[in-house]
Write a protein that holds these residues in place. Sequence first.
Motif, PDB file in Angstrom:
ATOM      1  N   GLU A  12       4.478  -4.197   8.246  1.00 50.67           N
ATOM      2  CA  GLU A  12       4.380  -4.562   7.100  1.00 50.67           C
ATOM      3  C   GLU A  12       3.141  -3.654   5.897  1.00 50.67           C
ATOM      4  N   MET A  13       2.057  -4.286   6.920  1.00 48.03           N
ATOM      5  CA  MET A  13       0.285  -3.782   6.617  1.00 48.03           C
ATOM      6  C   MET A  13       0.564  -1.659   6.597  1.00 48.03           C
ATOM      7  N   LEU A  79      -3.772  -4.665  -0.853  1.00 51.80           N
ATOM      8  CA  LEU A  79      -3.118  -5.490   0.205  1.00 51.80           C
ATOM      9  C   LEU A  79      -2.922  -6.936  -0.208  1.00 51.80           C
ATOM     10  N   GLY A  80      -3.853  -7.569  -0.524  1.00 44.79           N
ATOM     11  CA  GLY A  80      -4.312  -8.822  -0.745  1.00 44.79           C
ATOM     12  C   GLY A  80      -3.165  -9.197  -1.718  1.00 44.79           C
ATOM     13  N   THR A  81      -3.421  -9.066  -2.990  1.00 45.59           N
ATOM     14  CA  THR A  81      -2.738  -8.758  -3.366  1.00 45.59           C
ATOM     15  C   THR A  81      -1.315  -9.110  -3.485  1.00 45.59           C
ATOM     16  N   ARG A  82      -0.833  -8.451  -2.961  1.00 47.87           N
ATOM     17  CA  ARG A  82       1.292  -7.398  -2.385  1.00 47.87           C
ATOM     18  C   ARG A  82       1.785  -8.377  -0.665  1.00 47.87           C
ATOM     19  N   MET A  83       0.624  -8.889   0.253  1.00 42.73           N
ATOM     20  CA  MET A  83       0.554  -9.424   1.077  1.00 42.73           C
ATOM     21  C   MET A  83       0.346 -11.011   1.428  1.00 42.73           C
ATOM     22  N   HIS A  87      -6.800 -13.851   4.532  1.00 40.16           N
ATOM     23  CA  HIS A  87      -7.098 -13.446   4.901  1.00 40.16           C
ATOM     24  C   HIS A  87      -6.941 -12.178   5.579  1.00 40.16           C
ATOM     25  N   ILE A  88      -7.275 -10.854   4.645  1.00 37.03           N
ATOM     26  CA  ILE A  88      -7.447  -9.777   4.875  1.00 37.03           C
ATOM     27  C   ILE A  88      -7.727  -9.090   6.185  1.00 37.03           C
TER      28      ILE A  88
END
Length: 126
Positions: A12-13, A79-83, A87-88
């Motif tokens: 996913e990342m 990434l923090g807003t989408r996943m 913790h990113i």
Amino acid sequence: MKKTRISRIASEMQKEISVIINQDLKDSRIAPITSITEIDLKDDLQSAKIYVSVLGDKKEKEETMAGLTSSIGYIKKLLGTRMNLRHIPDLRFTLDEHLEKVNKLDKLIDQVIKKDNEAIDAREDK
């Protein structure tokens, strides 16, 4: 943590970072044909090694890597807003030259096959 969960998160990342690089980053240093080939995500989800393939010459690759490295904070924010992760992971970009090595080997193999076929044809003509 289970390997299946880690591989799903890494997958996913990879998708999200690819979208971010191709659509959201406006850095002119990043080559138009830049792709994420693999993500090596540590078991504790604290760090991720991101393998990047860049189509272009050595200068374009260096500039792309510099552009990606300088954009790590922005990429982590998106990434923090989408996943949905607590913790990113820390991101580290690495140039992946695997495809270029494969292409070089393919060309060498083709040259050897061509020479062998020419030698066979020359023997048959005698």
